[in-house]
Every structure is written in C-alpha cells, then in structure tokens.
Design a protein around this motif. Structure first.
Motif: not given
Lengths: 574, 283
Positions: B85-88, B141-144, B151-153, B222-224
């Motif tokens: 979580s923190l790294l993301i 890109r597929g989920p990763s 995406a968030v960035g 991630a929840f989604l």
C-alpha cells in the motif's frame, strides 16, 4: 497646552480636575498596554500620558516599534486579543473608556471617535461602493433613515473634497485614485461627526501632492472644531498639522510639547536625531545621522575598483539614455506611452536623481536603464558603448557593471539563501576571480557597516536597515560602475533612512561609483543628487543640476511638487 | 508600526517538546514505515500460512485481528500488506509529481503558447474521471500494481501541475530572480537555482497530503479488482477478499479499513503540521 508626559513639563497647568469648558476632550494618564502570547507578557506601552482639546491636533511621532500605533488602536478599543490595557485615566469627553465592553465600544467607535487607517487600498472593501462604505457607520449606529443617510453620505464626501460625490458614491475603491480613496476613508471616519479623529499614518502611501491635499483636509477638520490625533513617523508631515507633539520611543514618551518647540528646539537627544534625519533640511554632502560609518577596508576595495575601470575615459558618461520610449498595452487593448522620449546622462562617480510621483514612469525608466526592459524607441549606452541594443547574450558579461538595489530588500533575496551565500553569489560575478570569497564577503559587510556574524543569517532575520545594507553590499560586490537605486530608502524609518543615505554617500566617495537614484521623495533626491530629472506623465519636465532645479524650478509641475513637500521649517520660520 | 526595522526577535522560540498532534501521527507513521521495511519485526508469522482449522476466528489475544476464510492471521497480513500500500501510494505520488513538474514548468516557463496548450491539457484532464482512466489502463495493461501506480499517478498529476505552474509564474516575478539576472547570471542557471526550488517549496506539505490520498485511491482501485490479485495482502485486496464474509466476519473488512484510515489520517496530520511550520516561519 495638553501633551503632558508623565514626568517633565510640571510647569504647565495640570490637566484640571474640573471638567468645565476648556477641559481636554481626550485625557490619557499612565496608559499601559501589554500583549500576552504563549504565557509571556510583553509591554509595548509603558505608562504614557497626554491630553487633547477640541480643535487641536496632537501628533504622536515615533519609528516602528515605538508603540504609537498600539496607542492609537487603544483609543478606539481595537487593541486586539491578548492585550491588557490599564490606565489611571482614559477619558473621552469625561467618559471613562477603560471599563467599556466590546458592545459599548461599538457605540463609541464611529460616533465619538473616527478612525482613519493608513492604507486606503486595503482598508476599503473592494467589492463595496464608496457610498456604502461611507454610509456603513451611519447604518451601524442607526442614524436617520435610508434617504437621510444617502444625503449625508453625499454631504460628507463633498466636505472631504471628493469631486462629483454622486458619481463617486456609486464607484468602488479600485475605480478611484489613491488620493480619492484616502478621502473616502476620511469621509467614513467623519460620517457621524465624531468629536475626535484618530488618523494612523494617513498619508504614508500617498504621493506628495496628494499628501498635501489630505493634510489640508485634516487641517480643515481641525478648524471645524474636531480634535485630531495624528500618528506619524514623518516629522515634516507632523510639522504641517500638529499643535502639540509627543515623541514616542520604545513605549514611552521621551519628549512632548508644542510642535514649534519640539520640532525646532528639541531637548531630548532622540528627538534631535529624528529632526536631523529629515533629509530635505540638509544640503548635499552633510551627514544625516550621527552614527559614524567607518569605511575600514575601503582602501583595498578602492584600489581594486580603480584597477577595474582604469581604462575608462572619465569624460564619457557611464550611463546615457537617448530618447527612451516605452509603451504598454493596457487591459483595454489601448497602448499607453509610459515613458516618452527620456534622455539623460550620468557621469562617472555622480548621482542622477529621478523624481516623480506614482505613474510618472520613473521605475520604467530605471528598468530600461538596467536593461530589464527593452525600450520601444531610443537607446541606453553604457560607457559610450551599446547597452540596451545588445542581445541578452552579449549583455550578460557587462551586467555586473550595473548594480541594482530595490525598495523592498527582503523580496530581492532568495528566501532559502543566507547572507553569506547571497554575497558569495554576487562576488562570483566580479571581473577578476576572488581568491577568498568568504574574506571578501566579510570585507563587503564591513563596508556597509555590518559584522561578519551576519554571514550565516537569513535576510528574513535581519532588520529593514540591515537588509538594505546587505542589498547594497550585493550590488557593490561585482565592482559595478553604476548602481540603480529604485526607492532604496522608502521602506525605512527616518533614522535608519538617514544612516543608509549617509552610507551611500560615503561609498560613492570611496569607490567612485555612480548612482541612478529613483525616488518619490524630493527631500531624499535633493540630499543625494548632483543632477535631477523631474518626470511627470512619462516625460521629463525639468532636468539640470540639483541646486538649480530645486532652488529655482522653471516648470510649473516642479514648482507644485516642491510646494507640496511638507517641511520642518516653514519659509520665513526659524 | 508601518515598516519592520527591528529584527523579529519576539518570534516564538522553537518548541523543544513537539505537540501531541505531531507525536501521535509521527509514531503511527513510524510504525507503518517499520511494517513496510521489516514486517517480520511486527508480525513474525507467514502471511500466506494456511490453517483451515482456524478459519474465521474473531480477534483474540492469539490472533490480534482475527483470521480469514483460510485461517490466515489478519494482523500478519495487514502488516505485510503495508509495504504494497505504501509503495503504491509513494509511487503514484512520484509519478504524479514527475508528470506535474514537466507540465507545470513547461507552462510556467515556456511562453504564452506553451502555457495555453499545457493549460488546456491540465483543464481537460481535470474533467476526466480517475476511475475511468484506471479502467482504461487496466483494460490495456491488465491488472497489476504498476498499473495501479500509473493510474493513480496520472489521475492526481493535474492538481500538482496547476499548482507548480502558478508557483513558477509567481516566483518568476520575484525581485530576487530579477536581481540574479541583473548580476549577469544565465537564465538557465537562474531557473535551476531560484525558480525551481522556490516553486517546489510549498509542495512539500501538499505532497505529504497527496500520499495519503493516493493510498486511499489505490486501495479503492484494488478493491474493485484493478490492482493486486487477492492472495496478496495489499489492503485494498484484503477488503475485496473479505467482502463476501462481511455478514459474519466483520473484522475482515473493518481491520484493513482501519489500517487505511490510520495511515491516511496520520500522514495527513504530519503534512498539515509541516504546512503550518512552513507557513509560520517562512513567508
């Protein structure tokens, strides 16, 4: 009478115990104001006493930090949160003000005491019409009905000399000139016809001619029987209006008495310092401050300086402007000529003063001289060679020869940089590599009267005068031939201003550097300049040796400007 | 009191004992960082160790936060998930800043035309929902985790870009920039030495706030199911995995959620403290 300091002046009749006719309107005895912050209490006013009668003007004079503004605010109950106010007596028309609650203060403010603030631009609500602003105290005090209030607003605006009050009342502050805004502010204070008007630096941000009008207005107010308490740092302004003067320093009144006596025969050394510091009363070449500036290291610097410009021909002006013209496009897409055909020439080691009011184009001229702006027509020559016509590439190596000092020194330093880094950066631009930049920085600090301990400080932690000294040191570091000084002392207290002006004079003598000195203050210009350029509406209206121009002005505008300057000594006075 | 000539001596002395509002969030953030760097210190167990006999145990002294459907210890999983979580969050903020710096400085320094183009780009991307952008990226890109970071960035870049642009325009007008030019410094040097650092300065606090924002967004994605696959202990993934059992195993939802909230709140509190400090002691 009145203006009674707690100690001296026992000879004058004691403020009478009888509250009959002739008793002072405002009576303050042993007023103390302190501020509590973080559990610590700092006293800023230490037991001052004065009194003021109707139809008189008492001026409280002092430099920043003297407590004069706090005193003014106390009189309108706006000392602020965390302030403790005690006084043996604080009476307005026989009414005790010390026990007033905020509610009761609101009834007094506006109705019995009018308060004029310093800066009309920020003191007026930009989104409200002038009429609303002036009518506000009337509304708050439930004076009359709507129609009577509207008539009253127009009447007060007319009284303070606002032309076309009907039109002006519908305009908003940003649509008015500085002088009109200040008048509107005074109108607000006078709307309810208060017996006492407290004016805190009412003319400080204004041009001299506007200042003269505002002072005349306050004088009329006084003649109509109001008491005026004037707070000011400017002795010349005070001389024009005040009947009594209190000189404050560090929260105490050091001298008080009739204006004529305090301003012309000051007894206290601090008052004398203040009076001596007024530049317009001195001829060029005399010192304004008694603080001796020791140019301890100037021999070394001078030698280097001479070596740097030995090749220069002394007869060629170091900076010359020919027909400078600059136009700016306004928001209405109409070009305005801000500077129109300005020519001047500045000799080596000389000072050219450019004086004018706001909007006269003097700062634009300075920026073109600095080559920060390219003129639309005409050109600037540096040492007889091209300067404004160079490409920015070609100009870069020459830049160090033209230094600059701005009005607000703090904003001219990168907030992250220490004094040492600021100086080292400028020393790096010197023509020859400096072997020991730190020693040179210490030398420069010494030159401007600062110690080496300032090297590691941030400019933010310095006082205004110290900051301006550092700015001067930076300007001198690359050994320039000319320094453009854009209102260099306008933000400083008079005594500090005097020291900085003296320093500039000494540095010019020692280093032979030329100054292009921009100021709105004729006194400062008169004191500093060999030659003077008077600008008005972008044009040069008068140009010549300072003594000729200022002693015998040929142009009507210059004469008006000179007449508007408040003076300590009235012509024909002592 | 019109001009300031006396050095501001009465400035409040630096507090030796920081306030509780700083100590508590700082301790929490410290714990989260420790969990991210060395999770075994706080939770020595294996986050993937399955013990079917101990499934769905409520929080107890043995299993601090209870266990999930496979009997995995939730405390261990939450602690080990901190790193993800923190790294993301950090990565997304980094990506956002990198994009924003390029756009912001281009707009602030590049002249009127560049400013117009970049400015419109920023405005348009403001109008574009981050979720939709993330879906698009996942589709491509597929989920990763890296998709999540991107995406968030990208989603949070416009806000920073607009701030940087404004700061650059303001700093460019500062007298010290003109003073440096008047000394004969190169434009490029003046930009690097004065404009860049001073324009980025106020971002320090905002970025801290942005990190917690990114953590929340990343968990949401991630929840989604758009980030890390469920066996991973990433917090959003934990929430997603526990969703099915929420009626009888509340701790599977509440505990990871609490971790997200605690991290976001404590980082935000620190950011606010930093902001106050910057604004209080500097101009």
């Amino acid at each position: 009478m009145t203006a009674t300091p707690s100690t001296a002046l026992a000879a004058r009749p004691a403020p009478g115990a009888d509250a009959g006719p002739g008793a002072p309107l405002l009576r303050v005895e042993n007023l103390r104001v302190g501020f509590t912050r973080g559990g610590r209490t700092t006293d800023v006013v230490h037991g001052i006493s004065f009194a003021l009668e109707a139809g008189r003007c008492l001026a409280v004079v002092g430099e920043s930090g003297s407590g004069k503004s706090v005193t003014a605010r106390t009189l309108v109950g706006l000392t602020g949160a965390g302030a403790s106010v005690t006084a043996d007596r604080l009476e307005l028309a026989g009414r005790d003000l010390t026990a007033l609650r905020p509610r009761q203060w609101r009834a007094v403010r506006g109705a019995e005491v009018g308060f004029v603030l310093q800066d009309a631009l920020v003191s007026l609500d930009q989104l409200r019409t002038v009429g609303n602003e002036v009518g506000e105290p009337l509304r708050l005090h439930r004076w009359g009905d709507r129609h009577r209030r509207a008539r009253r607003v127009l009447k007060v605006l007319a009284e303070v000399g606002v032309p076309e009050p009907g039109l002006r009342a519908r305009q908003r502050p940003y649509e008015l000139s500085g002088g009109l805004r200040q008048r509107a502010l005074i109108a607000t204070a006078l709307a309810l016809d208060p017996a006492l008007v407290v004016a805190d630096e009412p003319t400080t941000a204004l041009d001299v001619t506007v200042q003269a009008q505002v002072l005349d207005l306050l004088a009329q107010t006084k003649e109509r029987g109001k008491a005026v308490l004037l707070i000011s740092h400017d002795l010349a302004v005070v001389a024009r209006l005040a009947d009594e003067v209190c000189v404050m320093r560090d929260g105490v009144i050091v001298e008080a008495g009739p204006a004529e006596q305090v301003l012309h025969r000051p007894r206290h050394p601090y008052t004398r310092t203040l009076v001596d510091a007024v530049p317009s009363e001195h001829t060029r070449g005399t010192r304004l401050s008694s603080v001796p500036v020791t140019l301890a290291s100037h021999h070394g610097v001078t030698a280097r300086e001479r070596a740097g410009s030995a090749a220069a021909d002394a007869t060629v002006p170091v900076l010359e402007a020919r027909g400078l013209t600059k136009r700016f496009r306004g928001p209405d897409k109409v070009d305005r000529t801000v500077v129109d055909g300005v020519s001047f020439s500045l000799g080596r080691g000389r000072t050219l003063g450019i004086v004018g009011e706001s909007g006269s184009g003097k700062t634009t001229t300075a920026r073109m001289a600095l080559a920060m702006l390219t003129p639309d027509a005409g050109e600037v020559l540096l040492d007889g060679g091209p300067w404004s016509s160079l490409t920015s590439q070609g100009r870069r190596p020459l830049r160090r020869r033209v230094g600059v000092v701005y009005q607000d020194p703090l904003s001219s330093f990168d907030p992250r940089w220490s004094v040492g880094r600021v100086l080292a950066d400028a020393i790096g631009r010197a023509p020859a590599r400096v072997p020991d930049p730190r020693a040179r920085a210490v030398e420069l600090l010494e030159l401007v009267g600062l110690g080496p301990e300032h090297l590691d400080r941030r400019p933010l932690r310095l006082s205004g005068g110290q900051r301006q000294r550092v700015a001067i040191a930076r300007a001198l570091a690359p050994e320039p031939d000319v320094v453009v000084l854009d209102e260099p002392v306008s933000a400083l207290d008079v005594s500090v201003q005097a020291q900085v002006l003296d320093l500039l004079g000494d540095l010019q003598q020692a280093l032979g550097v030329a100054y292009l000195f921009i100021s709105h203050d004729l006194g400062v210009i008169r004191h500093m300049s060999h030659d003077v350029l008077v600008m008005h509406g972008g044009r040069v209206v008068e140009h010549g040796p300072a003594d000729d121009v200022l002693a015998d002005p040929q142009h009507e505008y210059t004469r008006g400007l000179l007449a508007a300057v408040p003076r300590l000594t009235t012509p024909g006075g002592p | 009191m019109t001009t300031q000539t006396h050095a501001p001596a009465a400035r409040r002395a630096p507090r030796l004992v920081p306030s509780l509002g700083v100590v508590v969030p700082a301790t929490l953030v410290g714990a989260f960082v420790l969990a991210a760097v060395a999770p075994s210190v706080l939770a020595p167990g294996d986050p993937t160790a399955i013990d079917l006999e101990a499934a769905f145990l409520p929080p107890s002294t043995e299993h601090l936060l209870g266990t999930d459907q496979s009997g995995r210890d939730l405390w261990t999983r939450v602690v080990h998930g901190t790193r993800h979580s923190l790294l993301i969050g950090l990565g997304a903020t980094g990506v956002a800043l990198a994009i924003a710096a390029v756009l912001g400085f281009a707009a602030g320094l590049g002249g009127r035309l560049v400013d117009r183009v970049v400015g419109s780009l920023i405005e348009v991307s403001f109008a574009f929902p981050t979720m939709l952008l993330a879906l698009l990226l996942v589709a491509v890109r597929g989920p990763s985790p890296s998709t999540l970071v991107l995406a968030v960035g990208i989603g949070s870049a416009p806000g920073y870009a607009r701030m940087i642009r404004g700061q650059v325009l303001a700093v460019r007008q500062e007298a010290y920039v003109e003073a440096a030019l008047a000394l004969g410094h190169r434009r490029r040097d003046v930009v690097v030495r004065h404009v860049l650092p001073n324009a980025m300065r106020p971002l320090v606090a905002v970025v801290t706030l942005g990190i917690s924002q990114s953590v929340v967004w990343a968990s949401g994605l991630a929840f989604l199911g758009m980030g890390v696959a469920p066996p991973s202990p990433e917090w959003g993934a934990l929430l997603e995995a526990g969703r099915t059992y929420v009626t009888f195993a509340w701790w599977l939802e509440v505990m990871p959620g609490l971790a997200i909230v605690l991290l976001a709140v404590s980082v935000t509190a620190l950011g606010r403290a930093a902001q106050r400090r910057l604004e209080g002691t500097d101009r």
